[in-house]
Design a protein around this motif. Structure first.
Motif, PDB file in Angstrom:
ATOM      1  N   VAL A  16      -9.776   1.699 -12.433  1.00 42.79           N
ATOM      2  CA  VAL A  16     -10.684   2.424 -11.720  1.00 42.79           C
ATOM      3  C   VAL A  16     -11.298   1.457 -10.794  1.00 42.79           C
ATOM      4  O   VAL A  16     -11.696   1.655  -9.477  1.00 42.79           O
ATOM      5  CB  VAL A  16     -11.537   3.111 -12.267  1.00 42.79           C
ATOM      6  N   LYS A  17     -11.773   0.482 -11.246  1.00 39.13           N
ATOM      7  CA  LYS A  17     -12.410  -0.706 -10.568  1.00 39.13           C
ATOM      8  C   LYS A  17     -11.381  -1.206  -9.219  1.00 39.13           C
ATOM      9  O   LYS A  17     -11.911  -1.349  -8.120  1.00 39.13           O
ATOM     10  CB  LYS A  17     -12.997  -1.913 -11.198  1.00 39.13           C
ATOM     11  N   ALA A  57     -10.161  -1.222  -3.569  1.00 31.41           N
ATOM     12  CA  ALA A  57      -9.190  -1.062  -2.562  1.00 31.41           C
ATOM     13  C   ALA A  57      -9.675  -0.121  -1.426  1.00 31.41           C
ATOM     14  O   ALA A  57      -9.150  -0.428  -0.233  1.00 31.41           O
ATOM     15  CB  ALA A  57      -7.724  -0.741  -3.000  1.00 31.41           C
ATOM     16  N   ALA A  58     -10.488   0.515  -1.554  1.00 33.80           N
ATOM     17  CA  ALA A  58     -11.042   1.408  -0.804  1.00 33.80           C
ATOM     18  C   ALA A  58     -12.196   0.903   0.262  1.00 33.80           C
ATOM     19  O   ALA A  58     -12.484   1.458   1.342  1.00 33.80           O
ATOM     20  CB  ALA A  58     -11.692   2.683  -1.343  1.00 33.80           C
ATOM     21  N   ILE A  69     -11.003   6.262  -0.689  1.00 34.44           N
ATOM     22  CA  ILE A  69     -10.284   6.789   0.397  1.00 34.44           C
ATOM     23  C   ILE A  69     -10.381   8.011   0.559  1.00 34.44           C
ATOM     24  O   ILE A  69      -9.956   8.890  -0.286  1.00 34.44           O
ATOM     25  CB  ILE A  69      -8.563   6.277   0.016  1.00 34.44           C
ATOM     26  N   GLN A  70     -10.563   8.837   1.766  1.00 35.57           N
ATOM     27  CA  GLN A  70     -10.640  10.127   1.975  1.00 35.57           C
ATOM     28  C   GLN A  70      -9.210  10.533   2.000  1.00 35.57           C
ATOM     29  O   GLN A  70      -8.195  10.087   2.406  1.00 35.57           O
ATOM     30  CB  GLN A  70     -11.244  10.253   3.621  1.00 35.57           C
ATOM     31  N   VAL A  77      -5.776  10.688  -4.017  1.00 33.45           N
ATOM     32  CA  VAL A  77      -5.590  11.400  -5.159  1.00 33.45           C
ATOM     33  C   VAL A  77      -6.926  11.563  -6.153  1.00 33.45           C
ATOM     34  O   VAL A  77      -7.013  12.210  -6.747  1.00 33.45           O
ATOM     35  CB  VAL A  77      -4.326  11.053  -6.011  1.00 33.45           C
ATOM     36  N   ALA A  78      -7.436  10.323  -5.958  1.00 36.10           N
ATOM     37  CA  ALA A  78      -8.545   9.891  -6.803  1.00 36.10           C
ATOM     38  C   ALA A  78      -9.890  10.405  -6.369  1.00 36.10           C
ATOM     39  O   ALA A  78     -10.992  10.601  -7.100  1.00 36.10           O
ATOM     40  CB  ALA A  78      -8.669   8.560  -7.318  1.00 36.10           C
ATOM     41  N   SER A  79      -9.723  10.850  -5.008  1.00 32.59           N
ATOM     42  CA  SER A  79     -11.212  10.925  -4.377  1.00 32.59           C
ATOM     43  C   SER A  79     -12.000  12.141  -4.879  1.00 32.59           C
ATOM     44  O   SER A  79     -13.212  12.485  -5.153  1.00 32.59           O
ATOM     45  CB  SER A  79     -10.907  11.406  -2.936  1.00 32.59           C
TER      46      SER A  79
END
Length: 247
Positions: free
Chosen positions: A17-18, A23-24, A30-31, A34-36
């Motif tokens: 997660v970190k 990376a974002a 990141i808009q 997949v995790a947003s």
């Protein structure tokens, strides 16, 4: 990270997660990633807690004067239409802004509105559905939920593009690419009052398949006299499960 760590103790998961957050960039995720939506749901849990408390304090005769629904960063708050609840509408809007401010977030004012469903032609859109109050000739009122027009238009455009890109393929091969689009779209919208929209999509898609077959034979028309609807679905295996389901 603190919110996730409160429920997840696996070091490898927390490290992953970190890395995703790192990376974002320095702020946000990141808009469209997949995790947003997942991270949004977790980060906005405090908003749910605030709205749940608001529901509790408005309960009268066993029924709350407030209800809400949230998915990721989209939220709808429903307030009782009685004139005594006007204060509640203002209070919820104020508290919602305050709670978001604590999370360093602001409301998108351009996409935010207050709708009175008792007014003629009033409606709101949420997660692809359009909701509006409908009154029958006998005076029975209910909330009608249908796919919003832009959603219906988008799926037709997508199917149209599939047929366009597969002009040289057989109808059966093309239908194999159309079916997943139809199945996914219908499965999402197969609740509420989508029947009329489904009937229109079903008829429109069948006509596209018929036209595709006639063009392959270098003929005009749709072959209404040559093939029955049953034959079209049997010959091509075209998706045909448009039933509304409530459970």
């Amino acid at each position: 990270m603190a919110k996730i760590a409160a429920r997840v103790s696996d070091a490898d998961v927390l490290r992953l997660v970190k890395l995703i957050l790192k990376a974002a960039g320095k702020k946000g995720v990141i808009q469209g990633g997949v995790a947003s939506p997942l991270f949004s749901n977790i980060y906005l849990n405090e908003v749910d807690k605030m709205l749940e408390k608001a529901k509790e304090v408005t309960i009268k005769n066993g029924k709350p004067k407030l209800e809400y629904s949230r998915w990721a960063d989209d939220v709808i708050v429903l307030v009782d239409n009685h004139r005594s609840s006007v204060w509640l509408q203002r209070a919820v809007a104020k508290r919602l802004r305050e709670e978001l401010a604590k999370l360093a977030l602001t409301i998108n004012e351009e996409k935010t509105n207050t709708i009175d469903l008792y007014k003629a032609k009033s409606y709101f859109d949420f997660l692809g559905f359009r909701f509006k109050r409908v009154v029958s000739p006998k005076g029975h009122a209910w909330i009608q939920s249908t796919p919003k027009p832009s959603a219906a238009k988008a799926v037709r455009h997508k199917i149209k593009e599939i047929f366009r890109r597969n002009r040289m393929r057989s109808a059966k091969e093309t239908v194999m690419k159309v079916n997943p689009v139809l199945r996914g779209w219908v499965n999402y919208f197969r609740i509420g009052n989508s029947g009329r929209c489904f009937a229109g999509l079903r008829e429109w898609t069948e006509r596209k398949v018929r036209r595709h077959q006639r063009k392959a034979q270098q003929k005009h028309g749709f072959g209404w006299k040559k093939w029955s609807s049953k034959q079209i679905y049997q010959r091509t295996n075209l998706f045909n499960d448009y039933k509304i389901r409530y459970a």
